[in-house]
Design a protein around this motif. Structure first.
Motif, mmCIF file in Angstrom:
data_model
loop_
_atom_site.group_PDB
_atom_site.id
_atom_site.type_symbol
_atom_site.label_atom_id
_atom_site.label_comp_id
_atom_site.label_asym_id
_atom_site.label_seq_id
_atom_site.Cartn_x
_atom_site.Cartn_y
_atom_site.Cartn_z
ATOM 1 N N GLN A 194 -23.015 45.945 41.401
ATOM 2 C CA GLN A 194 -21.949 45.899 40.399
ATOM 3 C C GLN A 194 -21.607 47.290 39.884
ATOM 4 O O GLN A 194 -20.435 47.652 39.779
ATOM 5 C CB GLN A 194 -22.337 44.992 39.232
ATOM 6 C CG GLN A 194 -22.297 43.533 39.584
ATOM 7 C CD GLN A 194 -22.644 42.641 38.410
ATOM 8 O OE1 GLN A 194 -23.281 43.068 37.450
ATOM 9 N NE2 GLN A 194 -22.237 41.392 38.500
ATOM 10 N N LEU A 207 -17.476 39.538 40.260
ATOM 11 C CA LEU A 207 -17.111 39.538 38.849
ATOM 12 C C LEU A 207 -16.321 38.268 38.560
ATOM 13 O O LEU A 207 -15.572 37.786 39.415
ATOM 14 C CB LEU A 207 -16.259 40.760 38.521
ATOM 15 C CG LEU A 207 -16.937 42.115 38.698
ATOM 16 C CD1 LEU A 207 -15.932 43.240 38.500
ATOM 17 C CD2 LEU A 207 -18.100 42.264 37.736
ATOM 18 N N PRO A 233 -14.136 52.052 33.267
ATOM 19 C CA PRO A 233 -15.092 50.964 33.097
ATOM 20 C C PRO A 233 -16.171 51.377 32.092
ATOM 21 O O PRO A 233 -16.611 52.526 32.085
ATOM 22 C CB PRO A 233 -15.669 50.765 34.497
ATOM 23 C CG PRO A 233 -15.394 52.029 35.223
ATOM 24 C CD PRO A 233 -14.205 52.661 34.585
ATOM 25 N N LEU A 283 -16.406 42.645 33.666
ATOM 26 C CA LEU A 283 -16.230 44.099 33.596
ATOM 27 C C LEU A 283 -15.388 44.411 32.377
ATOM 28 O O LEU A 283 -14.313 43.853 32.194
ATOM 29 C CB LEU A 283 -15.515 44.614 34.855
ATOM 30 C CG LEU A 283 -15.103 46.087 34.822
ATOM 31 C CD1 LEU A 283 -16.329 46.998 34.783
ATOM 32 C CD2 LEU A 283 -14.231 46.413 36.013
ATOM 33 N N ILE A 341 -20.723 46.190 32.394
ATOM 34 C CA ILE A 341 -20.604 44.894 33.054
ATOM 35 C C ILE A 341 -21.648 44.007 32.396
ATOM 36 O O ILE A 341 -22.827 44.358 32.353
ATOM 37 C CB ILE A 341 -20.858 44.993 34.565
ATOM 38 C CG1 ILE A 341 -19.811 45.896 35.219
ATOM 39 C CG2 ILE A 341 -20.851 43.598 35.188
ATOM 40 C CD1 ILE A 341 -20.055 46.187 36.680
#
Length: 165
Positions: free
Chosen positions: A36, A98, A57, A65, A60
Motif C-alpha cells: 500500500q 484500496l 497522500p 487513502l 492509508i
C-alpha cells in the motif's frame, strides 16, 4: 583457486540478501503495508506531475487513502475523478486494494487520534542526503534487481513512521 571461491561466495551473498528482504517483510507482516505505501513512492507516476503538485497522500487507514488537497477547487477536481484515481491506484497494488479515497484540505485535522484507534502509519519522505547515503552503501551489491529491492525496502521502512496513541 581463491578466485573460484570468491564468485561462489558473492552468489550466496546475493541470494541471501535477495531472500532476506521478502522473508523479513512476510514474517513481520509488512507485505501488505509495504504494498500500500508503495503508492507514496510511485505517486507522481500514478497521477502525473500536474496533479501531484496539488495533492499529497497522507496516510492509508483501513483501506482508505487520505489525500491532502491544496484547495477547494482541487478537492472538487479530485472528487470528480475519484473512481478513476481509485482504479489507477488499485491497478498498481499487487497484494491489496484500496476501498476508498478521501480528500481533505490542509486545515482539516484528520489526524486527531481517536480513543479507540490503534497506531497510525504516516509517510515522512527521507531527505535527499539520506537517500543518496543509503544508495552509496547499497552500491556494493552487484545484482541490480537485488540492490534496487533493498533500496526500495529501506526507503519505505525509513519513510513509514508509526505513531502510537
Amino acid at each position: 583457486m581463491q578466485e573460484m571461491t570468491k564468485p561462489r561466495k558473492k552468489i550466496k551473498e546475493k541470494t541471501a540478501v535477495s531472500a532476506v528482504i521478502p522473508w523479513l517483510s512476510r514474517s513481520m507482516g509488512w507485505e501488505k503495508q509495504l504494498d500500500q505505501y508503495s503508492l507514496f513512492v510511485k505517486w507522481q507516476e500514478i497521477v502525473g506531475e500536474d496533479l501531484r503538485e496539488h495533492a499529497q497522500p497522507q496516510k492509508i487507514e483501513r483501506g482508505i487513502l487520505w489525500l491532502e488537497v491544496e484547495n477547494s477547487s482541487w478537492l472538487q477536481e479530485f472528487q470528480y475523478s475519484k473512481m478513476q484515481l481509485l482504479e489507477k491506484l488499485n491497478s498498481v497494488l499487487q497484494l491489496t486494494s484500496l476501498h476508498d479515497v478521501k480528500m481533505v484540505l490542509p486545515k482539516d485535522d484528520i489526524f486527531k487520534k481517536q480513543e479507540n484507534a490503534g497506531p497510525v502509519v504516516t509517510f515522512v519522505r527521507p531527505s535527499p542526503e539520506k537517500i543518496a547515503a543509503f544508495q552509496r552503501q547499497a552500491a556494493c551489491i552487484a545484482d541490480e534487481a537485488c540492490r534496487d529491492a533493498l533500496v526500495q525496502f529501506w526507503y519505505l521502512a525509513e519513510a513509514c513512521k508509526r505513531e502510537k496513541k
